[in-house]
Design a protein around this motif. Structure first.
Motif, PDB file in Angstrom:
ATOM      1  N   PHE A  31       0.835  -1.204   0.000  1.00 55.02           N
ATOM      2  CA  PHE A  31       0.000   0.000   0.000  1.00 55.02           C
ATOM      3  C   PHE A  31       0.871   1.256   0.000  1.00 55.02           C
ATOM      4  CE2 PHE A  31      -3.295  -2.639   2.540  1.00 55.02           C
ATOM      5  CZ  PHE A  31      -3.699  -3.262   1.382  1.00 55.02           C
ATOM      6  N   VAL A  41      -7.886   2.125  -0.232  1.00 60.61           N
ATOM      7  CA  VAL A  41      -7.667   0.786   0.296  1.00 60.61           C
ATOM      8  C   VAL A  41      -8.962   0.210   0.860  1.00 60.61           C
ATOM      9  CG1 VAL A  41      -6.469  -0.555   2.055  1.00 60.61           C
ATOM     10  CG2 VAL A  41      -5.228   1.173   0.766  1.00 60.61           C
ATOM     11  N   TYR A  45     -10.772  -2.354  -1.696  1.00 60.44           N
ATOM     12  CA  TYR A  45     -10.268  -3.674  -1.322  1.00 60.44           C
ATOM     13  C   TYR A  45     -11.009  -4.272  -0.136  1.00 60.44           C
ATOM     14  CZ  TYR A  45      -7.010  -7.397  -0.078  1.00 60.44           C
ATOM     15  OH  TYR A  45      -6.464  -8.610   0.226  1.00 60.44           O
ATOM     16  N   TYR A 129      -1.842  -4.070  -7.335  1.00 57.78           N
ATOM     17  CA  TYR A 129      -1.056  -3.423  -6.290  1.00 57.78           C
ATOM     18  C   TYR A 129      -0.280  -4.387  -5.390  1.00 57.78           C
ATOM     19  CZ  TYR A 129      -3.880   0.636  -7.539  1.00 57.78           C
ATOM     20  OH  TYR A 129      -4.489   1.655  -8.228  1.00 57.78           O
TER      21      TYR A 129
END
Length: 350
Positions: A31, A41, A45, A129
């Protein structure tokens, strides 16, 4: 039911909170390197991470809840009091089974319609990512069965600009090759329309062959790039109607490797049904007052649930890797543990 469902929700919140903390710890460097904001985030996610793991461990949480609530009742001699008051053990099981039905319907709905959409975004986020996997630019040796009589082949297909190279289209009349079209390149124009450049067409009529060629030819072919592109964990990204349609369509096309899709479809029914089986085992196992109270029952319950999850994972592996029938593989653990549950139920206090 309030105690059962309340314990289920509380256990989920506790375990998922721990799982999120562990996951953040493992992925913090990713991250940070990607310079992702907290909002990105969470919204891209973890909003999809939480439902996925709730559904994954739902049966385990149901089992733990049934054992925890029943062990407390048994330790306080309430099960004995109910049985002595003329309440049958089957009647005692009723609210547990109603609770299991609520949980099963909840997990079936999110597993079939909500989580697949979230999986698409979660897996894309992980690929971009966390795994840092570069997108696949081209496919090699693409062979695709369009229908019962037509088979297409491309030596290479570029997924960025939708261009295939060294294309051939074979049409059969039974087992006899009726015609064959080859082209140096083929361009996808959308809506199943393809443009062939520098093509040659051969039509076979017994011992005779009719040959034609040209610079370009437009054809409508019942295929699109998405049909033969391989997407990682594609079966987890499809809702139930999409999964059913995909299996039916690709079975007609003769596509191989559909066991993972069939297994995923069966799993979405088998896992919610497991809530009833594990509830039956949990209540029957912990209804008897034993020395050690809830601790002993929890230990035995966790051991059985671990074996159940292990059997499910092993059967799934056998289906994908060894070609075992998906229906048999995913339902066999349920059948075995249903037998265990029936035996424990008959031996429970009457």
């Amino acid at each position: 039911m309030r105690k059962m469902l309340g314990t289920y929700v509380l256990s989920i919140l506790m375990v998922i909170s721990i799982a999120i903390v562990i996951d953040i710890t493992e992925k913090m460097d990713n991250f940070y390197q990607a310079e992702l904001s907290l909002e990105t985030v969470v919204m891209e996610y973890y909003v999809h991470f939480v439902p996925y793991y709730i559904n994954l461990f739902s049966s385990l949480f149901t089992f733990i809840s049934a054992i925890f609530v029943t062990s407390k009742l048994a330790y306080n001699s309430e099960i004995i009091a109910m049985l002595a008051g003329g309440i049958s053990f089957r009647r005692i099981m009723l609210p547990y089974m109603l609770s299991a039905a609520v949980i099963a319907l909840f997990t079936f709905y999110i597993g079939s319609y909500v989580i697949p959409k979230g999986n698409d975004k979660r897996l894309e986020f992980e690929s971009k990512y966390i795994d840092n996997t570069p997108p696949e630019i081209s496919l090699r040796n693409v062979q695709f069965r369009i229908n019962d009589s037509d088979i297409a082949y491309m030596e290479r297909f570029n997924v960025v600009n939708d261009i295939g190279y060294r294309f051939s289209l074979d049409s059969f009349d039974g087992k006899r090759l009726a015609s064959r079209i080859t082209a140096q390149t083929i361009h996808y124009k959308g809506d199943e329309n393809w443009l062939l450049l520098r093509y040659t067409k051969r039509d076979f009529d017994g011992l005779y062959e009719h040959l034609s060629s040209g610079d370009s030819l437009s054809l409508t072919i019942d295929m699109a790039p998405k049909d033969f592109m391989i997407i990682k964990n594609h079966h987890e990204r499809l809702t139930n109607p999409e999964l059913t349609g995909f299996i039916e369509e690709n079975t007609k096309r003769g596509r191989a490797g559909l066991n993972a899709y069939k297994l995923e479809y069966q799993k979405r029914f088998a896992l919610p049904f497991g809530s009833f089986i594990l509830t039956l085992i949990g209540v029957s196992l912990s209804a008897k007052k034993v020395r050690g109270g809830k601790g002993f029952n929890m230990f035995v319950g966790l051991a059985l649930s671990a074996i159940y999850i292990l059997c499910t994972l092993m059967s799934s592996t056998f289906t994908v890797k060894a070609g075992v029938n998906p229906v048999l593989a995913i339902w066999l653990p349920n059948i075995v543990f249903l037998g265990i549950g029936i035996v424990l139920y008959r031996k429970a206090p009457k």
